[in-house]
Write an enzyme that holds these catalytic residues in place. Sequence first.
Site, mmCIF file in Angstrom:
data_model
loop_
_atom_site.group_PDB
_atom_site.id
_atom_site.type_symbol
_atom_site.label_atom_id
_atom_site.label_comp_id
_atom_site.label_asym_id
_atom_site.label_seq_id
_atom_site.Cartn_x
_atom_site.Cartn_y
_atom_site.Cartn_z
ATOM 1 N N TYR A 101 0.737 -1.168 0.180
ATOM 2 C CA TYR A 101 0.032 0.026 0.068
ATOM 3 C C TYR A 101 0.895 1.309 -0.232
ATOM 4 O O TYR A 101 2.102 1.058 -0.005
ATOM 5 C CB TYR A 101 -0.948 -0.015 1.101
ATOM 6 C CG TYR A 101 -1.737 -1.373 0.967
ATOM 7 C CD1 TYR A 101 -2.864 -1.130 -0.117
ATOM 8 C CD2 TYR A 101 -1.983 -2.084 1.896
ATOM 9 C CE1 TYR A 101 -3.523 -2.525 -0.273
ATOM 10 C CE2 TYR A 101 -2.569 -3.430 1.950
ATOM 11 C CZ TYR A 101 -3.637 -3.542 0.653
ATOM 12 O OH TYR A 101 -4.359 -4.501 0.420
ATOM 13 N N ARG A 152 3.097 -1.392 10.782
ATOM 14 C CA ARG A 152 3.511 -2.520 10.317
ATOM 15 C C ARG A 152 4.250 -2.123 9.128
ATOM 16 O O ARG A 152 3.993 -1.631 8.108
ATOM 17 C CB ARG A 152 1.854 -3.310 9.880
ATOM 18 C CG ARG A 152 2.129 -4.439 9.107
ATOM 19 C CD ARG A 152 0.718 -5.143 8.932
ATOM 20 N NE ARG A 152 0.774 -6.173 10.230
ATOM 21 C CZ ARG A 152 -0.109 -6.982 10.159
ATOM 22 N NH1 ARG A 152 -1.006 -7.491 9.378
ATOM 23 N NH2 ARG A 152 -0.079 -7.862 11.342
HETATM 24 C C1 LIG Z 1 -9.559 -11.337 5.501
HETATM 25 C C2 LIG Z 1 -8.071 -10.971 5.924
HETATM 26 C C3 LIG Z 1 -8.052 -9.538 5.809
HETATM 27 C C4 LIG Z 1 -6.628 -9.107 6.326
HETATM 28 N N1 LIG Z 1 -6.467 -7.604 6.262
HETATM 29 C C5 LIG Z 1 -5.599 -7.158 6.424
HETATM 30 C C6 LIG Z 1 -5.572 -5.501 6.950
HETATM 31 O O1 LIG Z 1 -6.615 -4.764 6.843
HETATM 32 N N2 LIG Z 1 -4.353 -5.258 7.085
HETATM 33 C C7 LIG Z 1 -3.233 -5.759 7.381
HETATM 34 O O2 LIG Z 1 -2.255 -5.279 7.650
HETATM 35 N N3 LIG Z 1 -3.148 -7.106 7.065
HETATM 36 C C8 LIG Z 1 -4.345 -7.711 6.731
HETATM 37 N N4 LIG Z 1 -4.178 -9.059 6.636
HETATM 38 C C9 LIG Z 1 -3.251 -10.008 7.103
HETATM 39 C C10 LIG Z 1 -3.376 -10.275 8.537
HETATM 40 O O3 LIG Z 1 -3.373 -9.104 9.396
HETATM 41 C C11 LIG Z 1 -2.235 -11.279 8.799
HETATM 42 O O4 LIG Z 1 -0.909 -10.290 8.824
HETATM 43 C C12 LIG Z 1 -2.000 -12.271 7.851
HETATM 44 O O5 LIG Z 1 -3.373 -13.158 7.683
HETATM 45 C C13 LIG Z 1 -1.293 -13.500 8.364
HETATM 46 O O6 LIG Z 1 -1.473 -13.671 9.890
HETATM 47 P P1 LIG Z 1 -2.218 -15.429 9.891
HETATM 48 O O7 LIG Z 1 -1.422 -16.362 9.482
HETATM 49 O O8 LIG Z 1 -2.485 -15.257 11.653
HETATM 50 O O9 LIG Z 1 -3.884 -15.243 9.411
HETATM 51 C C14 LIG Z 1 -5.572 -9.805 6.497
HETATM 52 C C15 LIG Z 1 -5.760 -11.170 6.357
HETATM 53 C C16 LIG Z 1 -6.981 -11.637 6.101
HETATM 54 C C17 LIG Z 1 -6.931 -13.262 6.179
#
Ligand SMILES: Cc1cc2nc3c(=O)[nH]c(=O)nc-3n(C[C@H](O)[C@H](O)[C@H](O)COP(=O)(O)O)c2cc1C
Length: 389
Positions: free
Chosen positions: A211, A258
């Site tokens: 972004y 982040r």
């Molecule tokens: C549905 C969804 C929406 C996400 N939206 C964002 C977001 O708004 N901002 C962001 O930094 N990461 C976003 N991510 C990434 C997550 O914050 C996280 O970093 C990523 O899913 C890896 O972690 P996990 O394996 O525990 O899911 C999103 C991930 C998912 C699955």
Amino acid sequence: MPERSKTRSERSRTGASGVADTLRHMADPILFRPIRLRDLEVRNRLWASPMCQYSVEQQDGVPREWYLQHIGALARGGAGLVVVEATAVTPEGRISPRDLGLWNDEQTAAFARLAGIAHAHGARIAVQLAHAGRKASTQPWLPGMPDGSVPIGAGGWPTVAPSEVGFGEFTAPRALGIDEIAGVVASFAAAADRAVAAGFDAVEVHAAHGYLLHEFLSPLSNLRGDGYGGDLERRARLLREVVRAIRIRHPELPILVRISATEWTAGGFDADEAQQVSAWLVEDGADLIDVSSGGNTPTAPIPVGPAYQTPLSARLRRELPADAVAIGAVGLITAAAQAETILVTGQADVIFVGRPLLADPHLPLRWAHELRASSAESLVPAPYHRARF
Ligand SMILES: Cc1cc2nc3c(=O)[nH]c(=O)nc-3n(C[C@H](O)[C@H](O)[C@H](O)COP(=O)(O)O)c2cc1C
């Protein structure tokens, strides 16, 4: 107790109650010990990662019923800090027309409800402030929705970026004029003001996942020849100005940032640059670096696997002073023992969990029980006490 497991929050506490607290928590798993960012104490180190819901059907950035339930569930489930998803600081900064936004009073009032709900459940709440840059104006990532950019005539808008470098099949962006960059900084600062006015405990600046702020950091997307492009110092200038602008206006507000600590591709923003930028961000007043990766190239293969981004957080934890900044790990951390091991071995200070919390918002309750945390029972909401483990 190894020095590493004695955290900055514990070291910075003073007075008798601080000592008593420290003694009480010494027997606890680190995951369920409180942590302090400036004056903010967070009840544990298992935090809800920001996750876009693309559920603003009115397309006005205002969080309504879905968000009240979603954030309420995460807070009720025992997470220490709930980070509300990427929330646009301007209408053009939305990833999709159905994103949250924080640029007007109606949105601010609705965000205040989210803060109230989180606090009622004993959680702290932050909002991830974002501008999607060249990845704005795209279709919501929901089942049944098409891929790609939303056409201008169908509710989309022209996108902006550091340079006229497109991302994959998305509509190519326009390069921001140098006079417009100050406006980006002001928009982030104004959104932080609104978050504070809404009762939020912290903000997270989104400088990851391809972004706008990440696009400026990366030599792949930033080809500018002015003061905001070229060497690392210039590429990092916009992000640093954003963090400084928020810090100046809110001296006590915890600021998380982040980053994508590597783009997993030769010639991209990499771990060495991420380390330097993180060190600068600490100088600028950031309190926590939340270490993610990727998102700025559509083709780079990401070596996805258990805790695959944790080596990146471990490096920053090793290289940056523990009394100046906390480090967050995220990405496929799916088990209590795994999360605890990351903290015990000094690879991070907090664990962000994403998808496992969507699957089970009460996961912190289960992990607290599994790790025999002293807070395991008190984390369970009173009306649910008969269902505790
Ligand atoms: C549905 C969804 C929406 C996400 N939206 C964002 C977001 O708004 N901002 C962001 O930094 N990461 C976003 N991510 C990434 C997550 O914050 C996280 O970093 C990523 O899913 C890896 O972690 P996990 O394996 O525990 O899911 C999103 C991930 C998912 C699955």
